[in-house]
Each structure stands twice: as C-alpha cells, then as structure tokens.
Design a protein around this motif. Sequence first.
Motif, PDB file in Angstrom:
ATOM      1  N   ARG A 183       0.835  -1.202   0.000  1.00 42.81           N
ATOM      2  CA  ARG A 183       0.000   0.000   0.000  1.00 42.81           C
ATOM      3  C   ARG A 183       0.869   1.251   0.000  1.00 42.81           C
ATOM      4  O   ARG A 183       0.636   2.206  -0.752  1.00 42.81           O
ATOM      5  CB  ARG A 183      -0.896  -0.010   1.248  1.00 42.81           C
ATOM      6  N   ALA A 184       1.895   1.233   0.857  1.00 42.37           N
ATOM      7  CA  ALA A 184       2.800   2.381   0.943  1.00 42.37           C
ATOM      8  C   ALA A 184       3.544   2.601  -0.376  1.00 42.37           C
ATOM      9  O   ALA A 184       3.842   3.748  -0.753  1.00 42.37           O
ATOM     10  CB  ALA A 184       3.798   2.177   2.076  1.00 42.37           C
ATOM     11  N   TRP A 185       3.856   1.533  -1.074  1.00 44.56           N
ATOM     12  CA  TRP A 185       4.551   1.639  -2.358  1.00 44.56           C
ATOM     13  C   TRP A 185       3.621   2.081  -3.485  1.00 44.56           C
ATOM     14  O   TRP A 185       4.065   2.335  -4.601  1.00 44.56           O
ATOM     15  CB  TRP A 185       5.176   0.310  -2.727  1.00 44.56           C
ATOM     16  N   GLY A 186       2.313   2.088  -3.214  1.00 45.89           N
ATOM     17  CA  GLY A 186       1.352   2.497  -4.237  1.00 45.89           C
ATOM     18  C   GLY A 186       0.812   1.352  -5.057  1.00 45.89           C
ATOM     19  O   GLY A 186       0.004   1.572  -5.975  1.00 45.89           O
ATOM     20  N   LEU A 187       1.197   0.121  -4.743  1.00 48.58           N
ATOM     21  CA  LEU A 187       0.764  -1.022  -5.556  1.00 48.58           C
ATOM     22  C   LEU A 187      -0.734  -1.263  -5.479  1.00 48.58           C
ATOM     23  O   LEU A 187      -1.349  -1.725  -6.447  1.00 48.58           O
ATOM     24  CB  LEU A 187       1.499  -2.290  -5.118  1.00 48.58           C
ATOM     25  N   THR A 188      -1.331  -0.982  -4.312  1.00 52.75           N
ATOM     26  CA  THR A 188      -2.754  -1.270  -4.140  1.00 52.75           C
ATOM     27  C   THR A 188      -3.613  -0.013  -4.054  1.00 52.75           C
ATOM     28  O   THR A 188      -4.787  -0.092  -3.699  1.00 52.75           O
ATOM     29  CB  THR A 188      -2.974  -2.123  -2.868  1.00 52.75           C
ATOM     30  N   LYS A 189      -3.042   1.137  -4.357  1.00 55.08           N
ATOM     31  CA  LYS A 189      -3.822   2.363  -4.367  1.00 55.08           C
ATOM     32  C   LYS A 189      -4.850   2.312  -5.504  1.00 55.08           C
ATOM     33  O   LYS A 189      -4.610   1.670  -6.540  1.00 55.08           O
ATOM     34  CB  LYS A 189      -2.907   3.577  -4.562  1.00 55.08           C
ATOM     35  N   PRO A 190      -5.997   2.965  -5.361  1.00 55.65           N
ATOM     36  CA  PRO A 190      -6.997   2.971  -6.429  1.00 55.65           C
ATOM     37  C   PRO A 190      -6.398   3.383  -7.769  1.00 55.65           C
ATOM     38  O   PRO A 190      -5.698   4.387  -7.859  1.00 55.65           O
ATOM     39  CB  PRO A 190      -8.021   4.002  -5.931  1.00 55.65           C
ATOM     40  N   GLY A 191      -6.648   2.567  -8.767  1.00 54.03           N
ATOM     41  CA  GLY A 191      -6.134   2.848 -10.101  1.00 54.03           C
ATOM     42  C   GLY A 191      -4.823   2.176 -10.415  1.00 54.03           C
ATOM     43  O   GLY A 191      -4.423   2.092 -11.580  1.00 54.03           O
ATOM     44  N   ALA A 192      -4.118   1.671  -9.387  1.00 54.12           N
ATOM     45  CA  ALA A 192      -2.865   0.960  -9.619  1.00 54.12           C
ATOM     46  C   ALA A 192      -3.171  -0.445 -10.161  1.00 54.12           C
ATOM     47  O   ALA A 192      -4.312  -0.898 -10.143  1.00 54.12           O
ATOM     48  CB  ALA A 192      -2.068   0.862  -8.328  1.00 54.12           C
ATOM     49  N   ALA A 193      -2.127  -1.132 -10.627  1.00 53.25           N
ATOM     50  CA  ALA A 193      -2.326  -2.429 -11.275  1.00 53.25           C
ATOM     51  C   ALA A 193      -3.106  -3.414 -10.408  1.00 53.25           C
ATOM     52  O   ALA A 193      -4.006  -4.112 -10.881  1.00 53.25           O
ATOM     53  CB  ALA A 193      -0.964  -3.025 -11.661  1.00 53.25           C
ATOM     54  N   VAL A 194      -2.762  -3.479  -9.121  1.00 54.12           N
ATOM     55  CA  VAL A 194      -3.494  -4.397  -8.239  1.00 54.12           C
ATOM     56  C   VAL A 194      -4.392  -3.612  -7.285  1.00 54.12           C
ATOM     57  O   VAL A 194      -4.721  -4.084  -6.182  1.00 54.12           O
ATOM     58  CB  VAL A 194      -2.530  -5.333  -7.465  1.00 54.12           C
ATOM     59  N   GLY A 195      -4.785  -2.430  -7.705  1.00 50.52           N
ATOM     60  CA  GLY A 195      -5.708  -1.601  -6.938  1.00 50.52           C
ATOM     61  C   GLY A 195      -6.988  -1.336  -7.714  1.00 50.52           C
ATOM     62  O   GLY A 195      -7.723  -0.398  -7.407  1.00 50.52           O
ATOM     63  N   GLY A 196      -7.234  -2.155  -8.731  1.00 58.42           N
ATOM     64  CA  GLY A 196      -8.447  -2.003  -9.533  1.00 58.42           C
ATOM     65  C   GLY A 196      -8.227  -1.350 -10.878  1.00 58.42           C
ATOM     66  O   GLY A 196      -9.157  -1.262 -11.694  1.00 58.42           O
ATOM     67  N   GLY A 197      -7.003  -0.890 -11.152  1.00 56.86           N
ATOM     68  CA  GLY A 197      -6.735  -0.230 -12.426  1.00 56.86           C
ATOM     69  C   GLY A 197      -6.641  -1.201 -13.594  1.00 56.86           C
ATOM     70  O   GLY A 197      -7.017  -0.872 -14.722  1.00 56.86           O
ATOM     71  N   HIS A 198      -6.133  -2.410 -13.345  1.00 57.13           N
ATOM     72  CA  HIS A 198      -5.976  -3.451 -14.366  1.00 57.13           C
ATOM     73  C   HIS A 198      -7.270  -4.251 -14.449  1.00 57.13           C
ATOM     74  O   HIS A 198      -7.755  -4.773 -13.435  1.00 57.13           O
ATOM     75  CB  HIS A 198      -4.797  -4.345 -13.980  1.00 57.13           C
ATOM     76  N   ALA A 199      -7.834  -4.364 -15.642  1.00 61.40           N
ATOM     77  CA  ALA A 199      -9.122  -5.042 -15.808  1.00 61.40           C
ATOM     78  C   ALA A 199      -9.060  -6.523 -15.463  1.00 61.40           C
ATOM     79  O   ALA A 199     -10.094  -7.149 -15.212  1.00 61.40           O
ATOM     80  CB  ALA A 199      -9.616  -4.869 -17.250  1.00 61.40           C
ATOM     81  N   GLY A 200      -7.867  -7.071 -15.444  1.00 70.12           N
ATOM     82  CA  GLY A 200      -7.718  -8.492 -15.135  1.00 70.12           C
ATOM     83  C   GLY A 200      -7.491  -8.774 -13.665  1.00 70.12           C
ATOM     84  O   GLY A 200      -7.296  -9.923 -13.271  1.00 70.12           O
ATOM     85  N   TYR A 201      -7.505  -7.730 -12.838  1.00 69.19           N
ATOM     86  CA  TYR A 201      -7.271  -7.911 -11.400  1.00 69.19           C
ATOM     87  C   TYR A 201      -8.324  -7.122 -10.634  1.00 69.19           C
ATOM     88  O   TYR A 201      -8.082  -6.022 -10.148  1.00 69.19           O
ATOM     89  CB  TYR A 201      -5.862  -7.432 -11.026  1.00 69.19           C
ATOM     90  N   ARG A 202      -9.505  -7.730 -10.534  1.00 67.61           N
ATOM     91  CA  ARG A 202     -10.633  -7.057  -9.882  1.00 67.61           C
ATOM     92  C   ARG A 202     -11.634  -8.092  -9.377  1.00 67.61           C
ATOM     93  O   ARG A 202     -11.572  -9.267  -9.745  1.00 67.61           O
ATOM     94  CB  ARG A 202     -11.353  -6.149 -10.876  1.00 67.61           C
ATOM     95  N   VAL A 203     -12.562  -7.617  -8.577  1.00 66.87           N
ATOM     96  CA  VAL A 203     -13.708  -8.433  -8.185  1.00 66.87           C
ATOM     97  C   VAL A 203     -14.912  -7.907  -8.955  1.00 66.87           C
ATOM     98  O   VAL A 203     -15.243  -6.711  -8.868  1.00 66.87           O
ATOM     99  CB  VAL A 203     -13.982  -8.354  -6.672  1.00 66.87           C
ATOM    100  N   TYR A 204     -15.552  -8.795  -9.721  1.00 64.75           N
ATOM    101  CA  TYR A 204     -16.681  -8.421 -10.566  1.00 64.75           C
ATOM    102  C   TYR A 204     -17.951  -9.144 -10.114  1.00 64.75           C
ATOM    103  O   TYR A 204     -17.878 -10.252  -9.572  1.00 64.75           O
ATOM    104  CB  TYR A 204     -16.424  -8.836 -12.016  1.00 64.75           C
ATOM    105  N   PRO A 205     -19.114  -8.550 -10.385  1.00 68.59           N
ATOM    106  CA  PRO A 205     -20.348  -9.314 -10.194  1.00 68.59           C
ATOM    107  C   PRO A 205     -20.520 -10.298 -11.345  1.00 68.59           C
ATOM    108  O   PRO A 205     -20.114 -10.011 -12.485  1.00 68.59           O
ATOM    109  CB  PRO A 205     -21.431  -8.224 -10.213  1.00 68.59           C
TER     110      PRO A 205
END
Length: 305
Positions: A212-234
Amino acid sequence: MPSLANTSAPSFQPLQGVRILSLALNLPGPAALMRCRQMGATCVKLEPPTGDPMGQYNPAAYAELHKGVKVQTADLKTGDGQKVLQRELARTDVLLTSFRPSAIEKLGLGWKKLHTLNHALSHVAIVGAPGALGEEPGHDLTYMADNDLVSGLELPPTLYADMGGSVMASEAVLQAVLHQREVYAGTGEPHPQGVFIEVALSSAASYLGLPRAWGLTKPGAAVGGGHAGYRVYPCKDGRVAVAALEPHFAASLCAAAGVEASDMKAMFATSTHQAVAAFLLTQTRQQLDTLGAEQDIPLHTLSNS
C-alpha cells in the motif's frame, strides 16, 4: 471454513528438541506458539487463574491454538506462582511473552536479570509497538489504521497485525535458536548464549502495508483495480475474483470475453473494464469455474454474502 488443525506439521522440524515457555495470552502469542509446535518444539504455557480470555470468547479457536501445548496455571503475582515460573524457566530454551515492557519488569523478567540468571535462555517479547511506544495502548485495529489498511467503516476481515506478528514471533524463535547454536559451535563454550528479540505488532502491520505504501494497491494501480484483469466483478449469481495480471492470463481472459486487448496498456482502458464486466455478468459461478479450469485463468467465484 479453514481450520488451524488442517495445517499439517512439516516433515522437517527445525525446533525439535527446543523447549518454549509461553506467558502470552489472546491471539499473537498462542498463534506463534502453535507455529513453533508445528516445527517440533516442546511447548509449555503458564496461564493466570482466570485463564486465557481466548478460551472464554472463542473456545474452539483456543482449543486449536493449544493442541499439543502443556498448559499450566500459575499466578505470577504470588510467591507460589513465581516458583512455578522459575522452575519452568530453568529448563526453557526460549521464553515467549506478550506484556508491556513495564509489566515484564514487574514480573522480574527484565532481560538483564534473565540473562544474568540463565545465559542460555532467549526471550522473544511480543509488544504493541517498538521501544518506548510499547507502553502505549493499541490493538490490531489501531495498528492497521495507522498503516492506511482500514477502509471506510468496515472492520478488516481478519486480524492481520496479530497474525503477521505471530509469524514474526515464530521467526524470531528460529533466529534465537540459530543464534544459540552459532555461538555454541563458534566458540566451543559449554553453554550457548541467549538473545532478546522484540516483535512489535505495529511493525507487522507496517510490513503487511508495504504494498500500500509503495502504491501497488492504491486505487487505479495495477493491483488496486486499475488493471481489468485484477478485480472483483459481479457475475450472474454471485461474484468472481479475477487475478489475470500476467499478459498470458490477461490474454486468455480477454479472449473468453471477446475483448480486443493488444497490450498491457489496453488492460487499463475503461472500455476493457466495461467489456470484461459485461461478459462476466452473463456467466454463472459454475460456468466461470469451468472457464477458469479449461482456459487456465486464475479466478475464484464467490457468493454475494
């Protein structure tokens, strides 16, 4: 539901022959002791007459945490309790505690005194925060909040700082044993030298929060929802956690969804997110489980609850 009892002991047990005495209550200490027991240690625990609070508010968890642990009762604030403590310490390799530093001193367990009485004994002390901050009140939730790991008004789904601290504490036990054996082998002295290691739950939360501190999981980051292949979808009858981050996984996901995504940059496009979401919404959990297995797509379906 996962069970602690399902965690099998490794065939290689590096703590075989090591005796650990624990005075630690609640979760981090017992969880660390459980890990040490699984690595072959002989584990003894002294509890106050009132017992461990965990045994009252969750007997099942308490039972699993203490399998294979010899539990005794001793009031360390009395002379008789101190006799029990000293008797156990005399045959202990590593002492494990989870008190504030001032409480350790009141119990006569300060490192200087312990080391003078028994040079071979090591002490792993679980505290809330390092150094002087160890006297400040705190718990898993406050340490998580201090590291930007609490979102909205929802509680975190598990006790990350406590469990992370328990892993660090069991790691510290291994470090202490290695230190004892190194000194013995390196000097040829008849007795190994113990070591004091402090493990702070706030430090465990800080370590877990590094992505989180490195920005990896911040909103819009690759593992923060920015990458369409790394998300939780309905999906049609629940949810699906998709972890198609690597290019070959992302390509398989896009192919299944009929999405044109030529490179990594395309996976961050709004149109890609929308197309993948629309496809997944047409699929049942069973269909998606089959798709993941057949197309080698890392995903896990979930109910809506």
